[in-house]
Motif scaffolding. Sequence first.
Motif, PDB file in Angstrom:
ATOM      1  N   GLY A 387       0.806  -1.214   0.000  1.00 31.85           N
ATOM      2  CA  GLY A 387       0.000   0.000   0.000  1.00 31.85           C
ATOM      3  C   GLY A 387       0.841   1.266   0.000  1.00 31.85           C
ATOM      4  O   GLY A 387       0.310   2.370  -0.015  1.00 31.85           O
ATOM      5  N   ASP A 388       2.172   1.119  -0.002  1.00 32.74           N
ATOM      6  CA  ASP A 388       3.081   2.256  -0.040  1.00 32.74           C
ATOM      7  C   ASP A 388       3.525   2.518  -1.473  1.00 32.74           C
ATOM      8  O   ASP A 388       3.854   1.587  -2.219  1.00 32.74           O
ATOM      9  CB  ASP A 388       4.319   1.992   0.826  1.00 32.74           C
ATOM     10  N   THR A 389       3.524   3.778  -1.849  1.00 37.70           N
ATOM     11  CA  THR A 389       3.988   4.171  -3.172  1.00 37.70           C
ATOM     12  C   THR A 389       5.459   4.547  -3.097  1.00 37.70           C
ATOM     13  O   THR A 389       5.864   5.365  -2.264  1.00 37.70           O
ATOM     14  CB  THR A 389       3.182   5.359  -3.707  1.00 37.70           C
ATOM     15  N   VAL A 390       6.260   3.925  -3.959  1.00 38.25           N
ATOM     16  CA  VAL A 390       7.694   4.194  -4.013  1.00 38.25           C
ATOM     17  C   VAL A 390       8.099   4.355  -5.477  1.00 38.25           C
ATOM     18  O   VAL A 390       7.298   4.124  -6.389  1.00 38.25           O
ATOM     19  CB  VAL A 390       8.509   3.042  -3.368  1.00 38.25           C
ATOM     20  N   LYS A 391       9.333   4.726  -5.685  1.00 38.68           N
ATOM     21  CA  LYS A 391       9.889   4.726  -7.042  1.00 38.68           C
ATOM     22  C   LYS A 391      11.331   4.257  -6.962  1.00 38.68           C
ATOM     23  O   LYS A 391      12.003   4.415  -5.939  1.00 38.68           O
ATOM     24  CB  LYS A 391       9.795   6.105  -7.686  1.00 38.68           C
ATOM     25  N   ARG A 392      11.790   3.636  -8.038  1.00 44.66           N
ATOM     26  CA  ARG A 392      13.171   3.156  -8.118  1.00 44.66           C
ATOM     27  C   ARG A 392      13.919   4.033  -9.104  1.00 44.66           C
ATOM     28  O   ARG A 392      13.509   4.171 -10.266  1.00 44.66           O
ATOM     29  CB  ARG A 392      13.214   1.694  -8.568  1.00 44.66           C
ATOM     30  N   GLY A 393      14.990   4.653  -8.629  1.00 38.18           N
ATOM     31  CA  GLY A 393      15.762   5.533  -9.499  1.00 38.18           C
ATOM     32  C   GLY A 393      16.562   4.769 -10.537  1.00 38.18           C
ATOM     33  O   GLY A 393      16.680   3.537 -10.486  1.00 38.18           O
ATOM     34  N   HIS A 394      17.152   5.495 -11.466  1.00 42.21           N
ATOM     35  CA  HIS A 394      17.997   4.863 -12.480  1.00 42.21           C
ATOM     36  C   HIS A 394      19.219   4.201 -11.857  1.00 42.21           C
ATOM     37  O   HIS A 394      19.826   3.304 -12.461  1.00 42.21           O
ATOM     38  CB  HIS A 394      18.439   5.911 -13.513  1.00 42.21           C
ATOM     39  N   ASP A 395      19.565   4.651 -10.617  1.00 44.48           N
ATOM     40  CA  ASP A 395      20.700   4.047  -9.926  1.00 44.48           C
ATOM     41  C   ASP A 395      20.320   2.787  -9.161  1.00 44.48           C
ATOM     42  O   ASP A 395      21.152   2.174  -8.497  1.00 44.48           O
ATOM     43  CB  ASP A 395      21.336   5.055  -8.973  1.00 44.48           C
ATOM     44  N   GLY A 396      19.036   2.396  -9.250  1.00 41.19           N
ATOM     45  CA  GLY A 396      18.569   1.190  -8.573  1.00 41.19           C
ATOM     46  C   GLY A 396      18.124   1.414  -7.146  1.00 41.19           C
ATOM     47  O   GLY A 396      17.591   0.493  -6.520  1.00 41.19           O
ATOM     48  N   LEU A 397      18.306   2.623  -6.610  1.00 39.55           N
ATOM     49  CA  LEU A 397      17.901   2.915  -5.243  1.00 39.55           C
ATOM     50  C   LEU A 397      16.408   3.232  -5.177  1.00 39.55           C
ATOM     51  O   LEU A 397      15.849   3.845  -6.098  1.00 39.55           O
ATOM     52  CB  LEU A 397      18.697   4.099  -4.682  1.00 39.55           C
ATOM     53  N   LEU A 398      15.780   2.823  -4.086  1.00 40.84           N
ATOM     54  CA  LEU A 398      14.354   3.051  -3.885  1.00 40.84           C
ATOM     55  C   LEU A 398      14.125   4.320  -3.071  1.00 40.84           C
ATOM     56  O   LEU A 398      14.912   4.662  -2.179  1.00 40.84           O
ATOM     57  CB  LEU A 398      13.729   1.860  -3.154  1.00 40.84           C
ATOM     58  N   TYR A 399      13.009   4.997  -3.383  1.00 41.55           N
ATOM     59  CA  TYR A 399      12.636   6.222  -2.687  1.00 41.55           C
ATOM     60  C   TYR A 399      11.162   6.154  -2.313  1.00 41.55           C
ATOM     61  O   TYR A 399      10.318   5.787  -3.139  1.00 41.55           O
ATOM     62  CB  TYR A 399      12.892   7.458  -3.564  1.00 41.55           C
ATOM     63  N   PHE A 400      10.869   6.511  -1.075  1.00 41.53           N
ATOM     64  CA  PHE A 400       9.488   6.493  -0.588  1.00 41.53           C
ATOM     65  C   PHE A 400       8.748   7.718  -1.109  1.00 41.53           C
ATOM     66  O   PHE A 400       9.249   8.831  -1.058  1.00 41.53           O
ATOM     67  CB  PHE A 400       9.494   6.496   0.945  1.00 41.53           C
ATOM     68  N   VAL A 401       7.529   7.492  -1.617  1.00 41.86           N
ATOM     69  CA  VAL A 401       6.685   8.592  -2.078  1.00 41.86           C
ATOM     70  C   VAL A 401       5.583   8.867  -1.063  1.00 41.86           C
ATOM     71  O   VAL A 401       5.336  10.005  -0.665  1.00 41.86           O
ATOM     72  CB  VAL A 401       6.086   8.286  -3.468  1.00 41.86           C
ATOM     73  N   GLY A 402       4.890   7.824  -0.608  1.00 38.57           N
ATOM     74  CA  GLY A 402       3.870   8.004   0.413  1.00 38.57           C
ATOM     75  C   GLY A 402       2.927   6.816   0.456  1.00 38.57           C
ATOM     76  O   GLY A 402       2.927   5.962  -0.430  1.00 38.57           O
ATOM     77  N   ARG A 403       2.142   6.762   1.526  1.00 43.24           N
ATOM     78  CA  ARG A 403       1.085   5.755   1.605  1.00 43.24           C
ATOM     79  C   ARG A 403      -0.108   6.259   0.818  1.00 43.24           C
ATOM     80  O   ARG A 403      -0.439   7.448   0.862  1.00 43.24           O
ATOM     81  CB  ARG A 403       0.674   5.507   3.059  1.00 43.24           C
ATOM     82  N   ASP A 404      -0.778   5.344   0.114  1.00 49.38           N
ATOM     83  CA  ASP A 404      -1.937   5.750  -0.666  1.00 49.38           C
ATOM     84  C   ASP A 404      -2.980   6.437   0.205  1.00 49.38           C
ATOM     85  O   ASP A 404      -3.630   7.386  -0.216  1.00 49.38           O
ATOM     86  CB  ASP A 404      -2.565   4.528  -1.363  1.00 49.38           C
ATOM     87  N   ASP A 405      -3.141   5.964   1.458  1.00 51.04           N
ATOM     88  CA  ASP A 405      -4.155   6.550   2.320  1.00 51.04           C
ATOM     89  C   ASP A 405      -3.670   7.812   3.027  1.00 51.04           C
ATOM     90  O   ASP A 405      -4.417   8.448   3.758  1.00 51.04           O
ATOM     91  CB  ASP A 405      -4.653   5.533   3.355  1.00 51.04           C
ATOM     92  N   ALA A 406      -2.388   8.180   2.820  1.00 55.20           N
ATOM     93  CA  ALA A 406      -1.854   9.391   3.449  1.00 55.20           C
ATOM     94  C   ALA A 406      -1.607  10.507   2.440  1.00 55.20           C
ATOM     95  O   ALA A 406      -1.366  11.645   2.828  1.00 55.20           O
ATOM     96  CB  ALA A 406      -0.550   9.068   4.182  1.00 55.20           C
ATOM     97  N   MET A 407      -1.640  10.189   1.153  1.00 56.11           N
ATOM     98  CA  MET A 407      -1.395  11.197   0.132  1.00 56.11           C
ATOM     99  C   MET A 407      -2.440  12.308   0.229  1.00 56.11           C
ATOM    100  O   MET A 407      -3.625  12.070   0.471  1.00 56.11           O
ATOM    101  CB  MET A 407      -1.416  10.564  -1.260  1.00 56.11           C
TER     102      MET A 407
END
Length: 502
Positions: A387-407
């Motif tokens: 249920g958490d939204t994240v993204k993976r950068g071109h360097d392979g590292l993950l970054y937290f964007v937010g919880r769907d229910d908290a956006m």
Amino acid sequence: MPHPLVLPLDHLALRGDPAAPALRLRGSVINHEALNLRIGRLAAWLLTRGLSEGDRAASWMGKTEIACLMPLAAARAGLIHVPINPLLKRAQVAHILSDSGARLLIAGTARLGTLEDGDLSEAKTIEEREADEALDGGGDALPASPGSRDTDDLAAILYTSGSTGRPKGVMLSHANLWLGALSVAEYLKLGADDVTLAVLPLSFDYGQNQLLGTWAAGGSVAPLDYLTAKDVIKACAKHQVTTLAAVPPLWVQLVEQAWMPEAVTPMRRLTNSGGALTPGLVIKLRGIFERADIYAMYGLTEAFRSTYLDPSLIDGNPTSMGRAIPHAEIMVVAEDGDEAAPDAPGELVHAGPLVAQGYWRDAARTAERFRPAPAWSRYGGTAVWSGDTVKRGHDGLLYFVGRDDAMIKTSGNRVSPQEIEEAADASDAVAESCAMGRKDESLGEAIVLFARGNGDEAGLRAHLKATLPNFMQPSEVVWLGEFPKNANGKIDRTALKARIAS
């Protein structure tokens, strides 16, 4: 997927040098040989209380010796441990006892005295002093569980803090906890000479692994029930602590204190989970602990832990969650079910042997969160859809964007609270913050920023205007002297949400 040999959870007590320290209590130090013996005595005593294999045994106490031994003693006795956060009150405790069907509750006299008729459900109460007497009485000790034991058997039910409703019990097997401990010991590079200060609640998965991960490496643990940040610093100096785990609100308190050299010099690693570190907080930690490794981590009780950031990368990537921990597969899944493209948002999905067995006696919520892994998963099987939204950068590292229910949905935009909080915390006016949305007829949601700091709102707003686009500017800033915290020491967003809803 192959993974190292999995053994019953109580075998963690056998991994250290028998003569080396394992548990540093207020008045004594227990070595690994004595740790195993006392776990065996406690396990044998539990079975004299009328319990049968598979029964749930609950504990509700501070970080005493019994609290530290219970995870392994219950496992050795064939029981399922239900640790209850000592900060919880009778209503939450009554719910956990009823929901888990606990047959036994061990607690101190004062806590037991707060319970009322009907709170215990089926549980029999035993005062903690009786368990202490059994440990010191020299009675029989159960030997280690047979290696042939089915490690898919349940070992524990950990109840979440209940910030989004009543606490739900996450079912963890011997294999989940064993591999979790080995994983942490491996990526934190823990050794037999390490000393972990256990300040987090042992009912919290991150807190319990202060014990399990350290013992997996043959190290020692100093449990601490602290009242102030200064208590933590004094304990670090007293025990020559090498490993300190905390959540962001505690780190914020700790960096505001003066640290004595004898508390800083032995420190090898700092670990963070339960919320993201901000760039400003990383700088402050680095200013105190120049030589310690700083581990940023992300986890959820349903899969124990998911990612960590290599300490060598944190100064250049302070907001990253890093990569998958050992024995975990972390996927970023787009709305169409395919793997999300680099820098594109998607849901974090965790597969592998750390995935829990679901929620205790809750098939509906289990079906929502525990679902088949995507077809392209390496592990396959059941995965946790976070249920958490994240993204993976071109360097392979993950970054937290937010919880769907908290956006926050404002002016047609989806805004991550974390992005606003990171910007606010980087200003000179704010020590810690929390952003959330309040219903608004024209905007959909207006942004409310709760902040603790010097109260310089003009300076804060000038900083935010220079840092964030117009649609991310707070409509209101609420200054607090202190943030409400939940039982695990995190900011209590539910309590803050209630303030703006009233």
